[in-house]
Design a protein around this motif. Structure first.
Motif, PDB file in Angstrom:
ATOM      1  N   ALA A  54       0.829  -1.209   0.000  1.00 46.87           N
ATOM      2  CA  ALA A  54       0.000   0.000   0.000  1.00 46.87           C
ATOM      3  C   ALA A  54       0.863   1.259   0.000  1.00 46.87           C
ATOM      4  O   ALA A  54       0.608   2.214  -0.746  1.00 46.87           O
ATOM      5  CB  ALA A  54      -0.934  -0.005   1.210  1.00 46.87           C
ATOM      6  N   VAL A  55       1.910   1.270   0.829  1.00 46.11           N
ATOM      7  CA  VAL A  55       2.798   2.435   0.896  1.00 46.11           C
ATOM      8  C   VAL A  55       3.544   2.610  -0.433  1.00 46.11           C
ATOM      9  O   VAL A  55       3.654   3.725  -0.957  1.00 46.11           O
ATOM     10  CB  VAL A  55       3.800   2.300   2.067  1.00 46.11           C
ATOM     11  N   ALA A  56       4.038   1.489  -0.985  1.00 46.85           N
ATOM     12  CA  ALA A  56       4.789   1.568  -2.241  1.00 46.85           C
ATOM     13  C   ALA A  56       3.919   2.136  -3.359  1.00 46.85           C
ATOM     14  O   ALA A  56       4.363   3.003  -4.135  1.00 46.85           O
ATOM     15  CB  ALA A  56       5.317   0.189  -2.628  1.00 46.85           C
ATOM     16  N   PHE A  57       2.672   1.691  -3.446  1.00 45.72           N
ATOM     17  CA  PHE A  57       1.839   2.158  -4.548  1.00 45.72           C
ATOM     18  C   PHE A  57       1.164   3.502  -4.247  1.00 45.72           C
ATOM     19  O   PHE A  57       0.691   4.179  -5.153  1.00 45.72           O
ATOM     20  CB  PHE A  57       0.847   1.075  -4.961  1.00 45.72           C
ATOM     21  N   TYR A  58       1.171   3.892  -2.996  1.00 45.92           N
ATOM     22  CA  TYR A  58       0.805   5.275  -2.664  1.00 45.92           C
ATOM     23  C   TYR A  58       1.874   6.208  -3.240  1.00 45.92           C
ATOM     24  O   TYR A  58       1.571   7.210  -3.892  1.00 45.92           O
ATOM     25  CB  TYR A  58       0.701   5.435  -1.149  1.00 45.92           C
TER      26      TYR A  58
END
Length: 247
Positions: free
Chosen positions: A106-110
């Motif tokens: 989630a953080v990476a694709f945010y």
């Protein structure tokens, strides 16, 4: 939230987002493997909802969730401490690992939301080449870090020697006159990765191999120095040690 002495990054390129992902992931893997006793004690079920955070400076933290709404970044699963005493330890750690994998993506694709289609595809491919936290913790996937136990005729990490009953251990630090040799070693063991941080083998760092599972690790990742390695007859890595405790 991004605390841990306010580590803040704003990765924009594929490489920057992947570096951020990898550092956070390595920190969480450490929390759930080599530093698992500390992590376990911090997850007191008597406390409020707690989350496991990994930071881009390779540190991790168990803390309360962010207060701001919406948060600065996607938040990890909260309340991981509540299930600690109601499950078998290995099952609870696996559950935390699965939720951590979800949060890391989630953080990476945010961060990668503004990347174009091809860059997002490349980012996912780079992430997917690493074992998930769940795979590391539950040992579901045999990573590329294994090399044969018997290395007769070939070198092991940082020039190895046989100690006692033929167990392989890393020995001397690299000397300048060995640079040509070390380039050959880098090529020979180029697909070997650290069982904790997933870093690729390099002959200028101290590595140590587990005599049980044959995985290899940076000495710094398992807190074993070159000097200490010389006194160990048979090295057992954190994963193998924790497996014995569970049994």
């Amino acid at each position: 939230m991004e605390t841990a002495t306010s580590v803040s990054t704003n990765p924009r390129t594929v490489e920057e987002v992947f570096t951020d992902f990898r550092a956070r992931r390595a920190a969480i893997v450490r929390a759930l493997t080599s530093e698992v006793d500390q992590f376990y004690s911090l997850c007191d079920p008597e406390k409020d909802n707690l989350c496991l955070y990994g930071y881009p400076n390779d540190s991790w933290e168990v803390n309360l969730p962010a207060e701001e709404v919406p948060p600065e970044l996607p938040e990890p699963a909260l309340g991981i401490n509540f299930a600690r005493d109601g499950m078998q330890r290995k099952d609870w750690l696996s559950l935390v690992a699965v939720h951590s994998d979800s949060w890391l993506l989630a953080v990476a694709f945010y961060h990668g939301a503004r990347l174009n289609h091809n860059d997002r595809k490349r980012l996912f491919s780079m992430i997917n080449d690493l074992p998930t936290v769940f795979e590391v913790v539950s040992e579901r996937r045999q990573t590329k870090d294994k090399i044969p136990a018997d290395n007769s005729g070939s070198k092991s990490k940082v020039s190895s020697k046989r100690i006692n009953d033929g167990q392989l251990k890393n020995t001397k630090p690299v000397l300048k006159e060995d640079e040509e040799e070390d380039e050959d070693e880098d090529e020979e063991h180029g697909d070997t990765i650290c069982g904790i941080c997933e870093g690729i083998y390099s002959s200028d760092e101290f590595w140590i191999g587990c005599d049980i599972c044959q995985r290899w690790y940076h000495g710094k990742c398992v807190k074993v120095t070159f000097a200490k390695a010389q006194t160990i007859k048979s090295y057992k890595c954190p994963l193998c040690s924790s497996k014995k405790v569970r049994q």
